[in-house]
Design a protein around this motif. Structure first.
Motif, PDB file in Angstrom:
ATOM      1  N   GLU A 101       0.831  -1.204   0.000  1.00  0.00           N
ATOM      2  CA  GLU A 101       0.000   0.000   0.000  1.00  0.00           C
ATOM      3  C   GLU A 101       0.865   1.254   0.000  1.00  0.00           C
ATOM      4  O   GLU A 101       0.620   2.204  -0.761  1.00  0.00           O
ATOM      5  CB  GLU A 101      -0.919  -0.012   1.223  1.00  0.00           C
ATOM      6  CG  GLU A 101      -1.861   1.182   1.303  1.00  0.00           C
ATOM      7  CD  GLU A 101      -2.760   1.122   2.528  1.00  0.00           C
ATOM      8  OE1 GLU A 101      -3.392   2.146   2.829  1.00  0.00           O
ATOM      9  OE2 GLU A 101      -2.838   0.051   3.169  1.00  0.00           O
ATOM     10  N   ARG A 102       1.903   1.250   0.820  1.00  0.00           N
ATOM     11  CA  ARG A 102       2.758   2.440   0.930  1.00  0.00           C
ATOM     12  C   ARG A 102       3.636   2.626  -0.309  1.00  0.00           C
ATOM     13  O   ARG A 102       3.725   3.721  -0.852  1.00  0.00           O
ATOM     14  CB  ARG A 102       3.616   2.356   2.196  1.00  0.00           C
ATOM     15  CG  ARG A 102       2.814   2.569   3.476  1.00  0.00           C
ATOM     16  CD  ARG A 102       3.704   2.476   4.698  1.00  0.00           C
ATOM     17  NE  ARG A 102       2.959   2.688   5.935  1.00  0.00           N
ATOM     18  CZ  ARG A 102       2.744   3.875   6.492  1.00  0.00           C
ATOM     19  NH1 ARG A 102       3.226   4.965   5.921  1.00  0.00           N
ATOM     20  NH2 ARG A 102       2.065   3.977   7.623  1.00  0.00           N
ATOM     21  N   ILE A 103       4.302   1.560  -0.754  1.00  0.00           N
ATOM     22  CA  ILE A 103       5.151   1.743  -1.934  1.00  0.00           C
ATOM     23  C   ILE A 103       4.287   1.903  -3.187  1.00  0.00           C
ATOM     24  O   ILE A 103       4.716   2.548  -4.164  1.00  0.00           O
ATOM     25  CB  ILE A 103       6.156   0.587  -2.114  1.00  0.00           C
ATOM     26  CG1 ILE A 103       5.457  -0.731  -2.456  1.00  0.00           C
ATOM     27  CG2 ILE A 103       7.034   0.437  -0.879  1.00  0.00           C
ATOM     28  CD1 ILE A 103       6.423  -1.832  -2.890  1.00  0.00           C
ATOM     29  N   GLY A 104       3.056   1.359  -3.159  1.00  0.00           N
ATOM     30  CA  GLY A 104       2.157   1.496  -4.304  1.00  0.00           C
ATOM     31  C   GLY A 104       1.796   2.948  -4.586  1.00  0.00           C
ATOM     32  O   GLY A 104       1.581   3.323  -5.748  1.00  0.00           O
ATOM     33  N   GLU A 105       1.717   3.769  -3.544  1.00  0.00           N
ATOM     34  CA  GLU A 105       1.429   5.194  -3.748  1.00  0.00           C
ATOM     35  C   GLU A 105       2.504   5.849  -4.608  1.00  0.00           C
ATOM     36  O   GLU A 105       2.208   6.740  -5.412  1.00  0.00           O
ATOM     37  CB  GLU A 105       1.332   5.892  -2.388  1.00  0.00           C
ATOM     38  CG  GLU A 105       0.139   5.451  -1.554  1.00  0.00           C
ATOM     39  CD  GLU A 105       0.167   6.048  -0.163  1.00  0.00           C
ATOM     40  OE1 GLU A 105       1.177   6.716   0.178  1.00  0.00           O
ATOM     41  OE2 GLU A 105      -0.817   5.861   0.593  1.00  0.00           O
ATOM     42  N   LEU A 106       3.743   5.409  -4.450  1.00  0.00           N
ATOM     43  CA  LEU A 106       4.837   5.950  -5.263  1.00  0.00           C
ATOM     44  C   LEU A 106       4.830   5.339  -6.662  1.00  0.00           C
ATOM     45  O   LEU A 106       5.028   6.045  -7.661  1.00  0.00           O
ATOM     46  CB  LEU A 106       6.174   5.687  -4.566  1.00  0.00           C
ATOM     47  CG  LEU A 106       6.342   6.350  -3.199  1.00  0.00           C
ATOM     48  CD1 LEU A 106       7.592   5.845  -2.497  1.00  0.00           C
ATOM     49  CD2 LEU A 106       6.402   7.871  -3.348  1.00  0.00           C
ATOM     50  N   ASP A 134      17.846   6.664   0.800  1.00  0.00           N
ATOM     51  CA  ASP A 134      17.019   7.147  -0.307  1.00  0.00           C
ATOM     52  C   ASP A 134      17.888   7.326  -1.541  1.00  0.00           C
ATOM     53  O   ASP A 134      18.702   8.246  -1.618  1.00  0.00           O
ATOM     54  CB  ASP A 134      16.374   8.475   0.105  1.00  0.00           C
ATOM     55  CG  ASP A 134      15.415   9.006  -0.944  1.00  0.00           C
ATOM     56  OD1 ASP A 134      15.323   8.392  -2.023  1.00  0.00           O
ATOM     57  OD2 ASP A 134      14.760  10.034  -0.687  1.00  0.00           O
ATOM     58  N   TRP A 135      17.725   6.446  -2.530  1.00  0.00           N
ATOM     59  CA  TRP A 135      18.566   6.499  -3.727  1.00  0.00           C
ATOM     60  C   TRP A 135      18.142   7.583  -4.706  1.00  0.00           C
ATOM     61  O   TRP A 135      18.776   7.752  -5.752  1.00  0.00           O
ATOM     62  CB  TRP A 135      18.565   5.134  -4.420  1.00  0.00           C
ATOM     63  CG  TRP A 135      19.135   4.048  -3.582  1.00  0.00           C
ATOM     64  CD1 TRP A 135      19.974   4.189  -2.511  1.00  0.00           C
ATOM     65  CD2 TRP A 135      18.903   2.642  -3.711  1.00  0.00           C
ATOM     66  NE1 TRP A 135      20.274   2.964  -1.956  1.00  0.00           N
ATOM     67  CE2 TRP A 135      19.628   1.994  -2.679  1.00  0.00           C
ATOM     68  CE3 TRP A 135      18.155   1.873  -4.586  1.00  0.00           C
ATOM     69  CZ2 TRP A 135      19.627   0.617  -2.518  1.00  0.00           C
ATOM     70  CZ3 TRP A 135      18.139   0.488  -4.436  1.00  0.00           C
ATOM     71  CH2 TRP A 135      18.871  -0.124  -3.411  1.00  0.00           C
ATOM     72  N   SER A 194       9.838   5.229   0.304  1.00  0.00           N
ATOM     73  CA  SER A 194       8.720   5.345   1.233  1.00  0.00           C
ATOM     74  C   SER A 194       9.270   5.715   2.612  1.00  0.00           C
ATOM     75  O   SER A 194      10.254   5.128   3.057  1.00  0.00           O
ATOM     76  CB  SER A 194       7.965   4.017   1.302  1.00  0.00           C
ATOM     77  OG  SER A 194       6.893   4.096   2.218  1.00  0.00           O
ATOM     78  N   PRO A 195       8.676   6.679   3.301  1.00  0.00           N
ATOM     79  CA  PRO A 195       9.277   7.192   4.532  1.00  0.00           C
ATOM     80  C   PRO A 195       9.198   6.272   5.744  1.00  0.00           C
ATOM     81  O   PRO A 195       9.911   6.466   6.715  1.00  0.00           O
ATOM     82  CB  PRO A 195       8.496   8.487   4.786  1.00  0.00           C
ATOM     83  CG  PRO A 195       7.168   8.252   4.136  1.00  0.00           C
ATOM     84  CD  PRO A 195       7.454   7.423   2.925  1.00  0.00           C
ATOM     85  N   GLU A 196       8.309   5.279   5.700  1.00  0.00           N
ATOM     86  CA  GLU A 196       8.157   4.391   6.853  1.00  0.00           C
ATOM     87  C   GLU A 196       8.781   3.027   6.569  1.00  0.00           C
ATOM     88  O   GLU A 196       8.652   2.498   5.462  1.00  0.00           O
ATOM     89  CB  GLU A 196       6.672   4.200   7.180  1.00  0.00           C
ATOM     90  CG  GLU A 196       5.994   5.428   7.750  1.00  0.00           C
ATOM     91  CD  GLU A 196       6.299   5.644   9.222  1.00  0.00           C
ATOM     92  OE1 GLU A 196       6.877   4.728   9.852  1.00  0.00           O
ATOM     93  OE2 GLU A 196       5.958   6.718   9.740  1.00  0.00           O
ATOM     94  N   PRO A 197       9.456   2.427   7.548  1.00  0.00           N
ATOM     95  CA  PRO A 197       9.966   1.061   7.349  1.00  0.00           C
ATOM     96  C   PRO A 197       8.814   0.075   7.303  1.00  0.00           C
ATOM     97  O   PRO A 197       7.903   0.126   8.128  1.00  0.00           O
ATOM     98  CB  PRO A 197      10.853   0.838   8.576  1.00  0.00           C
ATOM     99  CG  PRO A 197      10.285   1.737   9.623  1.00  0.00           C
ATOM    100  CD  PRO A 197       9.750   2.938   8.895  1.00  0.00           C
ATOM    101  N   ALA A 237       7.466   2.479  18.541  1.00  0.00           N
ATOM    102  CA  ALA A 237       8.790   2.007  18.973  1.00  0.00           C
ATOM    103  C   ALA A 237       9.831   2.259  17.893  1.00  0.00           C
ATOM    104  O   ALA A 237      10.971   2.644  18.177  1.00  0.00           O
ATOM    105  CB  ALA A 237       8.718   0.523  19.326  1.00  0.00           C
ATOM    106  N   LEU A 238       9.438   2.068  16.636  1.00  0.00           N
ATOM    107  CA  LEU A 238      10.380   2.286  15.536  1.00  0.00           C
ATOM    108  C   LEU A 238      10.750   3.762  15.405  1.00  0.00           C
ATOM    109  O   LEU A 238      11.907   4.098  15.145  1.00  0.00           O
ATOM    110  CB  LEU A 238       9.785   1.779  14.228  1.00  0.00           C
ATOM    111  CG  LEU A 238       9.720   0.258  14.080  1.00  0.00           C
ATOM    112  CD1 LEU A 238       8.965  -0.129  12.812  1.00  0.00           C
ATOM    113  CD2 LEU A 238      11.120  -0.335  14.069  1.00  0.00           C
ATOM    114  N   ARG A 239       9.770   4.632  15.588  1.00  0.00           N
ATOM    115  CA  ARG A 239      10.078   6.064  15.504  1.00  0.00           C
ATOM    116  C   ARG A 239      11.022   6.476  16.627  1.00  0.00           C
ATOM    117  O   ARG A 239      11.909   7.295  16.426  1.00  0.00           O
ATOM    118  CB  ARG A 239       8.787   6.878  15.545  1.00  0.00           C
ATOM    119  CG  ARG A 239       7.934   6.699  14.291  1.00  0.00           C
ATOM    120  CD  ARG A 239       6.803   7.700  14.214  1.00  0.00           C
ATOM    121  NE  ARG A 239       5.955   7.411  13.072  1.00  0.00           N
ATOM    122  CZ  ARG A 239       4.776   6.788  13.135  1.00  0.00           C
ATOM    123  NH1 ARG A 239       4.324   6.376  14.314  1.00  0.00           N
ATOM    124  NH2 ARG A 239       4.070   6.573  12.047  1.00  0.00           N
TER     125      ARG A 239
END
Length: 321
Positions: A101-106, A134-135, A194-197, A237-239
């Motif tokens: 869902e997240r990478i699909g937006e890109l 970020d490449w 994508s900004p989130e892991p 926790a990740l943030r």
């Protein structure tokens, strides 16, 4: 038109963990077009177990054992992929439910050829480490030549581009994913991050952990990802983990700046000392030149002849006294 995804899972005799990886691929909030298991000479019933999941979008290819990590079979996945974009999921990694869902937006912008999400390394003690780069940033594209900054599972690539640049190099003994990313970037691949892991990466290399414990750990983490409340807690926790890493990086950068300042001061002192030495040397050279001129005048003026005549007289006067 929305991007369609193929998730390929290379595996060799890891039935228990590949089933967990496949479930994480099948349970995406944005369903994949295809989940493709590349069974590299599996002898433990992996293919039948995967088919037992009962998904119509899952194909298990039973292939003979290829050399090394079976990179040549990953080219097979490019040949049979039904998606527009493909990612290769490690057989002991897990995708968070919103990965596609997240990478699909890109991907749906139509302006990318490869997309990265950050990964999270899960240690045997369940401690977490957020990593990735970020490449799309020129500096990171250059740094990619020095080392792979993203786990294989976190990178998705346009299928036709992967084929056009030659696919996976089956001759490499290891790190063929890094080689593929470098060639994609060098070919001008448009990249986004994508900004989130959204990938949990359980490193297999040098992992001193019994197999039963590894399976139990991955099972527990998949259960955690399936629970919305626990998944939300994981995000927090990740943030916090990333904030701590950013703080350490900032502190390290400050220490480097202090060290650089010390070096600049030392260089300034060395430069001043060098200039002083040069000035002193110049004065010595000037004095030497003056002495040479004086000696030249003495010898040219005949003073040395007068000295030879006066010396006997001075000796005589000395005896008389």
């Amino acid at each position: 038109m929305p991007t369609q995804f193929t998730i390929a899972i290379p595996t060799h005799d890891r039935r228990e963990t590949v089933l967990l990886a496949a479930r994480s691929a099948l349970e995406q909030t944005r369903p994949p077009q295809q989940v493709l298991a590349l069974c590299d000479g599996c002898t433990d019933g992996t293919a039948d177990a995967l088919r037992g999941l009962g998904s119509t979008c899952l194909d298990a290819l039973e292939l003979p054992k290829a050399p090394g990590y079976g990179y040549e079979h990953r080219n097979r996945s490019l040949e049979v992929a039904r998606g527009d974009a493909i990612l290769w999921l490690g057989d002991d990694d897990l995708l968070m439910p919103d990965h596609l869902e997240r990478i699909g937006e890109l991907w749906d912008t139509g302006r990318v050829d490869l997309v990265q999400s950050d990964g999270v390394v899960v240690a045997p003690d369940d401690s977490l480490e957020w990593f990735g780069s970020d490449w799309s940033l020129p500096v990171n594209r250059v740094r990619l030549a020095s080392g792979n900054s993203n786990p294989m599972s976190s990178v998705s690539l346009r299928v036709d581009m992967a084929s056009a640049i030659g696919g996976w190099n089956a001759e490499l003994p290891r790190a063929a994913d890094w080689d593929l990313w470098q060639r994609a970037v060098a070919a001008g691949g448009r990249s986004a991050r994508s900004p989130e892991p959204t990938v949990l990466h359980f490193r297999a290399t040098d992992r001193d952990q019994a197999w039963a414990l590894r399976v139990g750990q991955n099972t527990a983490w998949l259960d955690r990802l399936r629970d919305p409340d626990r998944r939300a807690e994981l995000r927090i926790a990740l943030r916090l983990t990333e904030a701590e890493r950013a703080s350490r990086i900032e502190q390290h950068a400050a220490e480097i700046e202090d060290y650089a300042n010390d070096l600049r001061h030392a260089l300034d002192d060395a430069l001043r000392h060098t200039l002083e030495v040069r000035e002193y040397a110049a004065r010595i050279d000037a004095q030497r030149a003056a002495a040479e001129v004086t000696l030249a005048r003495i010898y040219t003026g005949g003073w040395w002849r007068l000295r030879s005549k006066l010396l006997p007289l001075l000796r005589l006067l000395g005896r008389d006294s």
